[in-house]
Scaffold this active site. Structure first.
Site, PDB file in Angstrom:
ATOM      1  CG  LEU A 403      27.614  -9.026 -52.776  1.00 27.16           C
ATOM      2  CD1 LEU A 403      25.679  -8.963 -52.584  1.00 27.16           C
ATOM      3  CD2 LEU A 403      27.644  -7.303 -52.131  1.00 27.16           C
ATOM      4  CG  ASP A 404      33.714  -9.323 -48.986  1.00 25.22           C
ATOM      5  OD1 ASP A 404      34.110  -8.960 -50.129  1.00 25.22           O
ATOM      6  OD2 ASP A 404      33.799  -9.309 -48.077  1.00 25.22           O
ATOM      7  CG  MET A 405      32.608 -17.443 -49.903  1.00 22.74           C
ATOM      8  SD  MET A 405      33.898 -18.322 -50.318  1.00 22.74           S
ATOM      9  CE  MET A 405      33.248 -19.592 -50.687  1.00 22.74           C
TER      10      MET A 405
END
Length: 556
Positions: A403-405
């Site tokens: 997942l994106d940060m």
């Protein structure tokens, strides 16, 4: 010649209640300072009502061209607070408009060397096009192809005839009933036949090579002249480009000057990209330094229709671009007290990594917003490293997906090689069902829909992604409205593919929902967090192969 005080803009409202910025804006990920927002509002009002020039920004549904504008909050040499304004590239076919700071180097000025040298290149291009369209070149090329084809056919026919003759001579030698001198005479006659056939092939080659050389010589006289002109045009273009690069000199907060060439020489791509130095931020900073004004804060916003590929919402603030501006601003910001790069800080060091499920095969976690899925270049804290510490004796953890940060929600990690193989196969074959919850910066008018917009990375502005129908990879998303509330929409998002930033782009792009996800600092407006959460995962357990599902809600 522009006097700085003529371009220094005073606020048309009382700003005494606004505190000044403590540090200058980090231009690649920021929330605009309130005074920059006021300055932008004042500039936007001018853009709406001005009658000084005409440019079609593509508003009101027309096919116009949107542009990026910037405001730089400054303190004057006498301590007065105001701002400068700039635009990127050209507006109204000009790089110089009243009220806006001038370019760092005005290549379009009448006295500039650019016009004369560009005219010389243009004349060469006209001459090249004229010679390239010469019908003799086309005719000679066709004649040369025909001659070569005829030669290949005759040579093939001759070689085939020689193969047949060789077989016949071999049969004659083998089946001959002759003896003594008569047999030797036969062998001599057969040898002479072989020599004669080889000579025929030799003279055939010489004849056709002469025909080919004759036409090729005439053609070469025309094409060599064309290639000479092209080489000269390339030399002049490179010479002009390097001359322009040397003219672009940028000041920084220490009063140091650096050219485009010297700035980009330190990067992995030493040749500056087209348009480098023409963005709003470098123009504004250079003008302020040059005239003794102290830069305090900065913001850029898009004005007009969205481009076809990039995500640009009319009136929204955006960070500076990476490929053109990052090296230049890296130099220009030296000497200023600049905000820290928030992307190099661990946003979630004090946030727990909640364990949703664990057994011998896998662990499912709820990743908080701001925590990396895997270690980054500068930030080591991540969901992966935390699980490494939790399971020191496991074969894994193995990273299955990310997942994106800025995105929160469910992540699954395999703890054994066997589980890793099973889960990887399910993700690759898209058998895993994923559902996200997102809060959009605006209200959608339908209950559900599908978005199919192919995507690829933006080669000049990583990590941003583009919508590209020519080179992009397929990307599909299904969405359902949960509720509209206070001018925003909460949705379920179901990604059918897993492209980088897919949900963020599909929501924000004007061919998608045309509404960025709330808090999206790349494609919308940065806020305290990105309101995107991986809420549900469904897949087969890697050992039992029974269907399992996990849900984890969030509040935003």
């Amino acid at each position: 010649m522009h006097q700085a005080h003529d371009l220094f803009t005073r606020f048309n409202v009382d700003i005494q209640g606004y505190p000044l910025p403590e540090r200058f804006t980090f231009p690649f990920y920021y929330q605009p300072h309130p005074l920059c927002e006021l300055a932008a509002q004042q500039l936007k009002a001018y853009l709406v009502h001005q009658q000084d020039w005409l440019h079609d920004f593509g508003l009101e549904g027309r096919q116009g061209i949107g542009k990026m504008f910037g405001v730089l909050l400054v303190s004057s040499p006498t301590g007065e607070i105001g701002f400068f304004s700039a635009f990127s590239g050209k507006v109204a076919e000009s790089n110089l408009l009243p009220g806006f700071v001038p370019p760092v180097f005005d290549m379009l000025a009448e006295q500039s060397f650019f016009h004369a040298e560009l005219d010389a290149i243009t004349q060469l291009s006209i001459e090249i096009e004229s010679k390239h369209s010469n019908p003799d070149i086309k005719r000679l090329n066709q004649e040369l192809r025909t001659i070569k084809t005829d030669y290949e056919e005759q040579e093939t026919a001759q070689r085939n005839a020689m193969i047949v003759s060789r077989a016949e001579r071999k049969a004659q030698r083998k089946n001959s009933q002759l003896n003594g001198e008569d047999y030797h005479k036969l062998l001599d006659a057969l040898a002479q036949q072989s020599v004669a056939e080889k000579n025929t092939l030799k003279y055939l080659k010489l004849e056709w090579e002469h025909k080919i050389a004759r036409v090729a010589s005439v053609l070469a006289a025309l094409t060599d002249e064309l290639e000479t002109l092209r080489t000269e045009r390339k030399r002049l273009s490179n010479q002009l480009q390097n001359k322009l690069f040397s003219q672009y000199q940028f000041l920084n907060g220490r009063g140091e000057n650096a050219s485009l060439q010297s700035i980009f020489a330190k990067t992995n791509h030493p040749t500056p990209p087209a348009g480098a130095g023409e963005c709003a931020a470098p123009k504004l900073l250079h003008f302020a330094y040059k005239n003794g004004y102290q830069p305090l804060a900065f913001a850029e916003f898009w004005w007009g229709a969205s481009p076809k590929s990039e995500i640009r919402q009319h009136g929204q603030f955006y960070p500076s671009c990476h490929s053109k501006c990052q090296p230049i601003l890296g130099h220009m910001l030296e000497g200023l007290n600049v905000d820290e790069n928030p992307l190099e800080e661990s946003w979630a060091k004090d946030k727990p990594l909640d364990i949703i499920f664990e057994d011998d095969a896998m662990v499912v976690v709820n990743k908080p917003s701001g925590l990396l899925s895997v270690p980054g270049k500068t930030i080591k804290d991540s969901a992966y490293t935390r699980l490494q510490a939790r399971y020191p004796d496991a074969e894994g953890p193995f990273v299955i997906h990310r997942l994106d940060m800025a995105t929160s929600g469910l992540l699954v990690f395999a703890l054994t090689k066997r589980a890793n193989k099973s889960l990887q196969k399910q993700f690759i074959s898209r058998r895993v069902q994923k559902r996200y919850v997102a809060l959009l910066s605006g209200e959608v008018s339908q209950l559900s829909g599908d978005i199919s917009l192919p995507m690829r990375g933006d080669p000049v502005d990583r990590p941003r992604q583009l919508v590209c129908f020519e080179h992009g990879k397929p990307a599909q998303t299904h969405w359902q409205l949960i509720e509209n509330m206070e001018g925003k929409s909460k949705l379920y998002l179901y990604p059918k593919t897993g492209r980088t930033h897919q949900l963020r782009v599909h929501c924000a792009h004007h061919l998608g929902l045309n509404l960025p996800i709330d808090g999206d600092g790349l494609y919308g407006q940065k806020s305290t967090r990105l309101c995107l959460h991986a809420q549900r995962l469904e897949f087969d357990h890697p050992y039992s192969h029974q269907a399992v599902s996990f849900e984890c809600d969030t509040t935003f």
